[in-house]
Design a protein around this motif. Structure first.
Motif, PDB file in Angstrom:
ATOM      1  N   SER A   1       0.827  -1.205   0.000  1.00  0.00           N
ATOM      2  CA  SER A   1       0.000   0.000   0.000  1.00  0.00           C
ATOM      3  C   SER A   1       0.867   1.262   0.000  1.00  0.00           C
ATOM      4  CB  SER A   1      -0.915  -0.010   1.227  1.00  0.00           C
ATOM      5  OG  SER A   1      -1.635   1.197   1.339  1.00  0.00           O
ATOM      6  N   LEU A   2       1.933   1.266   0.802  1.00  0.00           N
ATOM      7  CA  LEU A   2       2.817   2.427   0.829  1.00  0.00           C
ATOM      8  C   LEU A   2       3.475   2.649  -0.524  1.00  0.00           C
ATOM      9  CD1 LEU A   2       4.576   1.944   4.306  1.00  0.00           C
ATOM     10  CD2 LEU A   2       2.668   3.463   3.742  1.00  0.00           C
ATOM     11  N   ALA A   3       3.895   1.576  -1.152  1.00  0.00           N
ATOM     12  CA  ALA A   3       4.517   1.700  -2.476  1.00  0.00           C
ATOM     13  C   ALA A   3       3.547   2.311  -3.476  1.00  0.00           C
ATOM     14  CB  ALA A   3       4.981   0.323  -2.951  1.00  0.00           C
ATOM     15  N   ARG A   4       2.334   1.840  -3.439  1.00  0.00           N
ATOM     16  CA  ARG A   4       1.304   2.327  -4.379  1.00  0.00           C
ATOM     17  C   ARG A   4       0.968   3.798  -4.127  1.00  0.00           C
ATOM     18  NH1 ARG A   4      -1.921  -1.250  -3.162  1.00  0.00           N
ATOM     19  NH2 ARG A   4      -3.308  -0.124  -1.748  1.00  0.00           N
ATOM     20  N   ARG A   5       0.985   4.208  -2.856  1.00  0.00           N
ATOM     21  CA  ARG A   5       0.599   5.583  -2.500  1.00  0.00           C
ATOM     22  C   ARG A   5       1.771   6.561  -2.521  1.00  0.00           C
ATOM     23  NH1 ARG A   5      -0.883   5.940   2.594  1.00  0.00           N
ATOM     24  NH2 ARG A   5      -0.470   3.814   3.311  1.00  0.00           N
ATOM     25  N   GLY A   6       2.946   6.095  -2.894  1.00  0.00           N
ATOM     26  CA  GLY A   6       4.090   6.987  -3.004  1.00  0.00           C
ATOM     27  C   GLY A   6       4.769   7.316  -1.696  1.00  0.00           C
ATOM     28  N   VAL A   7       4.536   6.523  -0.658  1.00  0.00           N
ATOM     29  CA  VAL A   7       5.163   6.744   0.646  1.00  0.00           C
ATOM     30  C   VAL A   7       6.479   5.957   0.712  1.00  0.00           C
ATOM     31  CG1 VAL A   7       4.891   6.510   3.135  1.00  0.00           C
ATOM     32  CG2 VAL A   7       2.900   7.042   1.705  1.00  0.00           C
ATOM     33  N   ASP A   8       7.538   6.621   1.184  1.00  0.00           N
ATOM     34  CA  ASP A   8       8.851   5.980   1.293  1.00  0.00           C
ATOM     35  C   ASP A   8       9.106   5.612   2.757  1.00  0.00           C
ATOM     36  OD1 ASP A   8       9.015   6.610  -1.361  1.00  0.00           O
ATOM     37  OD2 ASP A   8      10.318   8.353  -1.064  1.00  0.00           O
ATOM     38  N   PRO A   9       9.029   4.319   3.099  1.00  0.00           N
ATOM     39  CA  PRO A   9       9.088   3.926   4.521  1.00  0.00           C
ATOM     40  C   PRO A   9      10.503   3.739   5.056  1.00  0.00           C
ATOM     41  CG  PRO A   9       8.642   2.011   3.173  1.00  0.00           C
ATOM     42  CD  PRO A   9       8.699   3.178   2.229  1.00  0.00           C
ATOM     43  N   ARG A  10      10.626   3.843   6.368  1.00  0.00           N
ATOM     44  CA  ARG A  10      11.818   3.455   7.117  1.00  0.00           C
ATOM     45  C   ARG A  10      11.513   2.103   7.761  1.00  0.00           C
ATOM     46  NH1 ARG A  10      11.965   6.241  11.372  1.00  0.00           N
ATOM     47  NH2 ARG A  10      14.189   6.472  11.829  1.00  0.00           N
ATOM     48  N   VAL A  11      12.362   1.120   7.501  1.00  0.00           N
ATOM     49  CA  VAL A  11      12.072  -0.252   7.945  1.00  0.00           C
ATOM     50  C   VAL A  11      13.301  -0.831   8.634  1.00  0.00           C
ATOM     51  CG1 VAL A  11      11.306  -2.551   7.235  1.00  0.00           C
ATOM     52  CG2 VAL A  11      10.450  -0.536   6.030  1.00  0.00           C
ATOM     53  N   VAL A  12      13.057  -1.584   9.695  1.00  0.00           N
ATOM     54  CA  VAL A  12      14.121  -2.182  10.509  1.00  0.00           C
ATOM     55  C   VAL A  12      15.005  -3.112   9.670  1.00  0.00           C
ATOM     56  CG1 VAL A  12      14.544  -3.793  12.393  1.00  0.00           C
ATOM     57  CG2 VAL A  12      12.837  -1.994  12.657  1.00  0.00           C
ATOM     58  N   ASN A  13      16.328  -2.971   9.855  1.00  0.00           N
ATOM     59  CA  ASN A  13      17.268  -3.787   9.075  1.00  0.00           C
ATOM     60  C   ASN A  13      18.195  -4.652   9.926  1.00  0.00           C
ATOM     61  OD1 ASN A  13      19.047  -1.946  10.131  1.00  0.00           O
ATOM     62  ND2 ASN A  13      19.629  -1.023   8.161  1.00  0.00           N
ATOM     63  N   ASP A  14      17.929  -4.733  11.242  1.00  0.00           N
ATOM     64  CA  ASP A  14      18.800  -5.547  12.102  1.00  0.00           C
ATOM     65  C   ASP A  14      18.059  -6.702  12.768  1.00  0.00           C
ATOM     66  OD1 ASP A  14      17.295  -4.037  13.826  1.00  0.00           O
ATOM     67  OD2 ASP A  14      18.994  -3.216  14.964  1.00  0.00           O
ATOM     68  N   GLN A  15      16.907  -7.075  12.246  1.00  0.00           N
ATOM     69  CA  GLN A  15      16.199  -8.297  12.648  1.00  0.00           C
ATOM     70  C   GLN A  15      16.161  -9.222  11.429  1.00  0.00           C
ATOM     71  OE1 GLN A  15      12.318  -7.463  14.398  1.00  0.00           O
ATOM     72  NE2 GLN A  15      13.079  -5.525  15.226  1.00  0.00           N
ATOM     73  N   THR A  16      16.529 -10.467  11.630  1.00  0.00           N
ATOM     74  CA  THR A  16      16.691 -11.402  10.520  1.00  0.00           C
ATOM     75  C   THR A  16      15.744 -12.581  10.661  1.00  0.00           C
ATOM     76  OG1 THR A  16      19.032 -10.808  10.393  1.00  0.00           O
ATOM     77  CG2 THR A  16      18.351 -12.816   9.253  1.00  0.00           C
ATOM     78  N   GLY A  17      15.128 -12.961   9.538  1.00  0.00           N
ATOM     79  CA  GLY A  17      14.220 -14.104   9.559  1.00  0.00           C
ATOM     80  C   GLY A  17      13.735 -14.448   8.171  1.00  0.00           C
ATOM     81  N   ARG A  18      12.624 -15.207   8.126  1.00  0.00           N
ATOM     82  CA  ARG A  18      12.003 -15.579   6.852  1.00  0.00           C
ATOM     83  C   ARG A  18      10.498 -15.465   7.001  1.00  0.00           C
ATOM     84  NH1 ARG A  18      16.043 -20.560   6.367  1.00  0.00           N
ATOM     85  NH2 ARG A  18      14.614 -21.413   7.917  1.00  0.00           N
ATOM     86  N   LEU A  19       9.842 -14.999   5.944  1.00  0.00           N
ATOM     87  CA  LEU A  19       8.385 -14.897   5.976  1.00  0.00           C
ATOM     88  C   LEU A  19       7.750 -16.283   6.031  1.00  0.00           C
ATOM     89  CD1 LEU A  19       7.514 -12.162   3.304  1.00  0.00           C
ATOM     90  CD2 LEU A  19       7.759 -11.880   5.778  1.00  0.00           C
ATOM     91  N   THR A  20       6.588 -16.355   6.656  1.00  0.00           N
ATOM     92  CA  THR A  20       5.783 -17.579   6.679  1.00  0.00           C
ATOM     93  C   THR A  20       4.342 -17.185   6.393  1.00  0.00           C
ATOM     94  OG1 THR A  20       7.194 -18.319   8.493  1.00  0.00           O
ATOM     95  CG2 THR A  20       5.262 -19.667   7.968  1.00  0.00           C
ATOM     96  N   PHE A  21       3.719 -17.841   5.456  1.00  0.00           N
ATOM     97  CA  PHE A  21       2.349 -17.520   5.088  1.00  0.00           C
ATOM     98  C   PHE A  21       1.390 -18.494   5.767  1.00  0.00           C
ATOM     99  CE2 PHE A  21       4.982 -15.395   2.113  1.00  0.00           C
ATOM    100  CZ  PHE A  21       4.302 -14.220   1.816  1.00  0.00           C
ATOM    101  N   THR A  22       0.263 -17.964   6.214  1.00  0.00           N
ATOM    102  CA  THR A  22      -0.670 -18.783   6.992  1.00  0.00           C
ATOM    103  C   THR A  22      -1.148 -20.009   6.214  1.00  0.00           C
ATOM    104  OG1 THR A  22      -2.475 -17.324   6.263  1.00  0.00           O
ATOM    105  CG2 THR A  22      -1.485 -16.886   8.429  1.00  0.00           C
ATOM    106  N   THR A  23      -1.224 -19.904   4.900  1.00  0.00           N
ATOM    107  CA  THR A  23      -1.639 -21.071   4.105  1.00  0.00           C
ATOM    108  C   THR A  23      -0.644 -22.214   4.266  1.00  0.00           C
ATOM    109  OG1 THR A  23      -0.534 -20.053   2.193  1.00  0.00           O
ATOM    110  CG2 THR A  23      -2.921 -19.722   2.406  1.00  0.00           C
TER     111      THR A  23
END
Length: 474
Positions: free
Chosen positions: A353-375
């Motif tokens: 949504s932020l990408a689509r609306r032109g918002v440039d976010p600040r996002v944490v870069n010192d936590q490491t992991g992998r996404l997991t989808f509920t499916t």
């Protein structure tokens, strides 16, 4: 038929799934005979194969005359049938919903034989000797609220070849009037309860398991698992599985006084109650846990054997819930996962949504992991249950390279056709530096080792491929 001494303890399968017939060792001499009619340790050994079905009651039906005939009754519990004295002709008909509905097995049973009758299989017998004592162990108490299924002894479809014609024997009026097979309502499987049904994982479980009469999807409004009355909220003997997808997930709010109480109530005390209910009723318990049970200081991926070291209140309650779930003496699964994305508000949907609306976010870069989808979590839970995998803890996440939240955000921007350099990486400390409300500590390393689950056959899709599919869907 003469009573046979000296048989070895053994079992044989029958055409009815789960119906097992046993040879029992009987030791005799001029004084009479002796047998171990029920010996849990020996009979539940792998080479014998009797399910550890947890009997709670022993019943004996004494029959004076030859030809006494009873049945065909299917009850919502398992039973272990044997004969103390005399001899019977037994007939069993599968009255459970499924491909084997209507399957028949018959056998003569004397003191040297026994049969295990699973829930929903119709049971009947005809005495072949005077003074026959028919004994059976059951793993539930009779209840007027339970569901029973019956079949007529004379049913033409199953066509049981009774040794003594039914016109010549004593049959109760009730047994005479049971329905024919075409009119029998099959007994449904034991129930599966999914808690947290309105949550992201709950909705994924509904999509995976489907809507069936024997699956109950319960929201908090339907069932409060933190209630003191939970043990009497359901007839728990009717359930085979509880999948606990409920819980307090507001990580930062757990650091407040009210949030702390709610987190301990829902994530620890409620799980303890579910574990006790599972143990008392032979229910498989599936509990969903979190990477937060670790402090994130390990240099490599966390295995199921690593000791927990939770940081904040939420993490502590999840670790306590794991301990409670593992205390269940029934079959149990603790599913540890991380960085969960499902249907509804989540990190990926926010970044898109932020990408689509032109918002440039600040996002944490010192936590490491992998996404997991509920499916993927829902599919893994179903696989572990269906495959009868060993109890214990299983790490279930996406596979692939470990990345930061900032890397994930940039990948979302890239896959949706936006410049990933619009995402700026910041430290966790910097990100929360202006926070006015309590902030929970986060584990720096949330990478979970997947080898145990994969060894059982659980699929672990690459998180990047899953992300691509997810973004196409939304």
């Amino acid at each position: 038929m003469t009573l046979e001494f000296g048989r070895s303890l053994s079992s044989q399968e029958t055409p009815i799934p789960g119906l097992l017939i046993f040879d029992l060792p009987v030791h005799g001499d001029a004084r009479g005979w002796f047998k171990e009619n029920w010996q849990r340790e020996k009979m539940t050994a792998r080479e014998v194969g009797l399910p550890d079905f947890g009997p709670v009651q022993n019943n004996v039906s004494f029959n004076d005359a030859v030809g006494t005939t009873r049945g065909i009754h299917a009850e919502p519990w398992d039973k272990f049938v044997s004969v103390a004295t005399g001899r019977i002709f037994g007939a069993w008909v599968d009255l459970r919903e499924g491909d084997s509905f209507g399957a028949v097995f018959t056998a003569e049973i004397d003191p040297s034989r026994a049969i295990y009758v699973p829930r929903g299989v119709g049971n009947s017998y005809q005495t072949l000797a005077e003074n026959t004592a028919y004994s059976y162990l059951v793993n539930d108490h009779w209840s007027p609220d339970a569901t029973y299924t019956f079949l007529n002894l004379r049913d033409e479809t199953v066509a049981i070849d009774w040794p003594i014609p039914l016109d010549e024997v004593e049959i109760s009026e009730k047994d005479r009037n049971h329905p024919r097979l075409s009119e029998v309502l099959p007994m449904l499987p034991k129930k599966i309860l999914v808690t947290g049904a309105n949550g992201q994982l709950g909705r994924a479980l509904r999509a995976e398991l489907g809507d069936h009469a024997w699956i109950e999807y319960a929201s908090r409004a339907d069932l409060d698992i933190s209630s003191a009355d939970l043990s009497t909220a359901r007839r728990w003997r009717d359930y085979s599985t509880i999948i606990n997808a409920a819980g307090f997930t507001k990580v930062d709010e757990a650091e407040t006084p009210a949030g702390r109480r709610a987190a301990w109530s829902e994530n620890a005390h409620a799980v303890s109650s579910l574990s006790r209910i599972a143990s008392e009723n032979g229910i498989t318990l599936v509990h969903v846990s979190s990477d937060y049970v670790f402090d994130g200081t390990k240099s490599g991926a966390y295995t199921e054997a690593d000791p927990v070291s939770p940081l904040g209140v939420y993490a502590q309650t999840k670790a306590a819930g794991d301990v409670a779930a593992s205390a269940s003496t029934s079959r149990h699964f603790i599913i540890r996962t991380s960085w969960v994305i499902g249907d509804g508000a989540n990190f990926v949907a926010t970044m898109a949504s932020l990408a689509r609306r032109g918002v440039d976010p600040r996002v944490v870069n010192d936590q490491t992991g992998r996404l997991t989808f509920t499916t993927e979590i829902a599919a893994a839970i179903r696989f572990l249950l269906d495959s009868e995998a060993p109890s214990g803890i299983y790490n279930v996440t996406g596979s692939g390279d470990a990345v930061s939240w900032c890397d994930v955000a940039r990948e979302v921007f890239r896959l949706t056709g936006h410049d990933p350099d619009r995402v700026t990486g910041v430290s966790t400390e910097e990100y929360f530096s202006s926070a006015t409300a309590p902030v929970a500590p986060r584990p720096g390393n949330s990478v979970l080792d997947l080898s145990r689950a994969e060894a059982q056959g659980v699929m672990s899709p690459d998180w990047r491929e899953s992300l691509r599919s997810y973004l196409r869907a939304i």
